[in-house]
Write a protein that holds these residues in place. Structure first.
Motif, PDB file in Angstrom:
ATOM      1  N   SER A  47      22.167 -30.038 -45.318  1.00  0.00           N
ATOM      2  CA  SER A  47      20.802 -29.945 -45.284  1.00  0.00           C
ATOM      3  C   SER A  47      20.377 -30.407 -46.659  1.00  0.00           C
ATOM      4  O   SER A  47      19.156 -30.876 -46.948  1.00  0.00           O
ATOM      5  CB  SER A  47      20.488 -28.579 -45.244  1.00  0.00           C
ATOM      6  OG  SER A  47      20.446 -28.228 -43.655  1.00  0.00           O
ATOM      7  N   GLN A  83      15.590 -29.181 -39.527  1.00  0.00           N
ATOM      8  CA  GLN A  83      16.228 -28.173 -38.936  1.00  0.00           C
ATOM      9  C   GLN A  83      15.246 -27.255 -38.064  1.00  0.00           C
ATOM     10  O   GLN A  83      14.394 -26.690 -38.778  1.00  0.00           O
ATOM     11  CB  GLN A  83      17.107 -27.556 -39.749  1.00  0.00           C
ATOM     12  CG  GLN A  83      18.680 -27.027 -39.402  1.00  0.00           C
ATOM     13  CD  GLN A  83      19.521 -26.782 -40.194  1.00  0.00           C
ATOM     14  OE1 GLN A  83      19.331 -26.687 -41.395  1.00  0.00           O
ATOM     15  NE2 GLN A  83      20.695 -26.024 -39.815  1.00  0.00           N
ATOM     16  N   ASP A 165      17.888 -33.494 -39.233  1.00  0.00           N
ATOM     17  CA  ASP A 165      18.925 -32.097 -39.486  1.00  0.00           C
ATOM     18  C   ASP A 165      19.163 -31.395 -38.117  1.00  0.00           C
ATOM     19  O   ASP A 165      18.297 -30.792 -37.742  1.00  0.00           O
ATOM     20  CB  ASP A 165      18.190 -31.244 -40.741  1.00  0.00           C
ATOM     21  CG  ASP A 165      19.381 -30.361 -41.238  1.00  0.00           C
ATOM     22  OD1 ASP A 165      20.404 -30.410 -40.641  1.00  0.00           O
ATOM     23  OD2 ASP A 165      18.762 -29.963 -42.437  1.00  0.00           O
ATOM     24  N   GLU A 166      20.341 -31.736 -37.993  1.00  0.00           N
ATOM     25  CA  GLU A 166      21.099 -30.990 -36.786  1.00  0.00           C
ATOM     26  C   GLU A 166      19.954 -31.149 -35.229  1.00  0.00           C
ATOM     27  O   GLU A 166      19.455 -30.075 -35.010  1.00  0.00           O
ATOM     28  CB  GLU A 166      21.350 -29.494 -36.837  1.00  0.00           C
ATOM     29  CG  GLU A 166      22.268 -29.575 -38.075  1.00  0.00           C
ATOM     30  CD  GLU A 166      23.274 -28.206 -37.678  1.00  0.00           C
ATOM     31  OE1 GLU A 166      23.276 -27.648 -36.642  1.00  0.00           O
ATOM     32  OE2 GLU A 166      23.595 -27.824 -39.032  1.00  0.00           O
TER      33      GLU A 166
HETATM   34 MG   LIG Z   1      21.943 -27.107 -42.846  1.00  0.00          MG
END
Ligand SMILES: [Mg+2]
Ligand SMILES: Nc1ncnc2c1ncn2[C@@H]1O[C@H](COP(=O)(O)OP(=O)(O)O)[C@@H](O)[C@H]1O
Length: 252
Positions: A47, A83, A165-166
């Motif tokens: 991140s 995220q 992010d993810e």
């Molecule tokens: Mg992360």
């Protein structure tokens, strides 16, 4: 015309929180029109790398260059899907408004969104198949739907570079497929995408190239070059189970 052959250049980047280095001397050059995965264990700095590529963090040392320009000069040029855990889902805002937020930096402070801005937001919602939810509050959606709305916001921005992010965390298999298809389509239209990804099993299938990090850069290249047992066992330190040729991080 862009002068650099690279979409993103990270050069000897060190980033610290409270004098502890989250990234140490990381260098990587990402070519255009690639779908790039970022892998590494929890706390590896994935991140942090994404935020540095956005110009959100001030490096101790090193630099980030976006299409040949210092990232600080082109802030807002890069689209971002954060995220999921970092978003306040109770914030009262509709799906349509979130998508329109992708246009805000193009709208002068004294003006309202134009018809073209509204059209771009609408198109982006159609791409992620969230049109029918346009009037819903984001808090009322499932995790996968929320993720698609944030992807729409990033697409509406019209950037050539998207950082995610993810995006697949906590979504069901069908949504994962749907998101991946949107990312692949974006790539075909000339976008460069950098995606933090948790699952080594699907990493090889999804991405053109992989970045393997744990504070330092361990590898960057095609999945088959990066997903090597010796490299992975160094980075994941025994937290990996190996099924034939497939690696899976132990999460328990
Ligand atoms: Mg992360
Ligand atoms: N805002 C912050 N303040 C202090 N430490 C942080 C902060 N964000 C991340 N860290 C630390 O930096 C390291 C890398 O974090 P992060 O980039 O979130 O890793 P990853 O995304 O790979 O899980 C971790 O040790 C984490 O605890």
């Amino acid at each position: 015309m862009p002068t650099s052959p690279y979409a993103i250049e990270v050069d000897h980047l060190t980033v610290s929180y409270h004098a502890r280095a989250a990234l140490l001397d990381v260098s990587v050059r990402i070519e255009r029109d690639q779908l790039v995965g970022v892998i590494g264990p929890n706390g590896a700095g994935k991140s942090t790398l994404i935020k540095a590529m956005l110009g959100f963090l001030k490096p101790d040392v090193g630099s980030v260059t976006i299409e040949g320009q210092d990232v600080q000069k082109v802030k807002g040029k890069v689209a971002y899907v954060p995220q999921r855990g970092s978003v306040d889902w109770d914030f009262p805002i509709t799906v349509r408004e979130v998508a329109l937020m992708g246009r805000y930096q193009r709208i002068p402070w004294y003006a309202s969104p134009s018809a073209a801005d509204r059209e771009a937001a609408k198109e982006a919602l159609a791409i992620v198949r969230m049109t029918e939810f346009a009037d819903r509050q984001i808090g009322e959606l499932s995790g996968g739907q929320q993720q698609r709305v944030f992807l729409a916001r990033a697409l509406a921005q019209g950037s050539d570079i998207l950082l995610l992010d993810e995006p697949f965390a906590g979504v069901d298999a069908a949504t994962e497929r749907a998101i991946l298809e949107v990312l692949e389509r974006a790539k075909k239209t000339g976008k460069t995408l950098v995606v933090v990804h948790h699952d080594l099993v699907t990493a090889a299938e999804y991405f053109d190239k992989l970045i393997l990090i744990k504070q330092r850069m361990y590898a960057y290249g095609p999945p088959q070059a990066v997903l090597q047992e010796d490299l992975l066992s160094k980075v994941y330190e025994g937290r990996l189970r190996i099924f034939g040729k497939v690696f899976k991080e132990e999460t328990t």
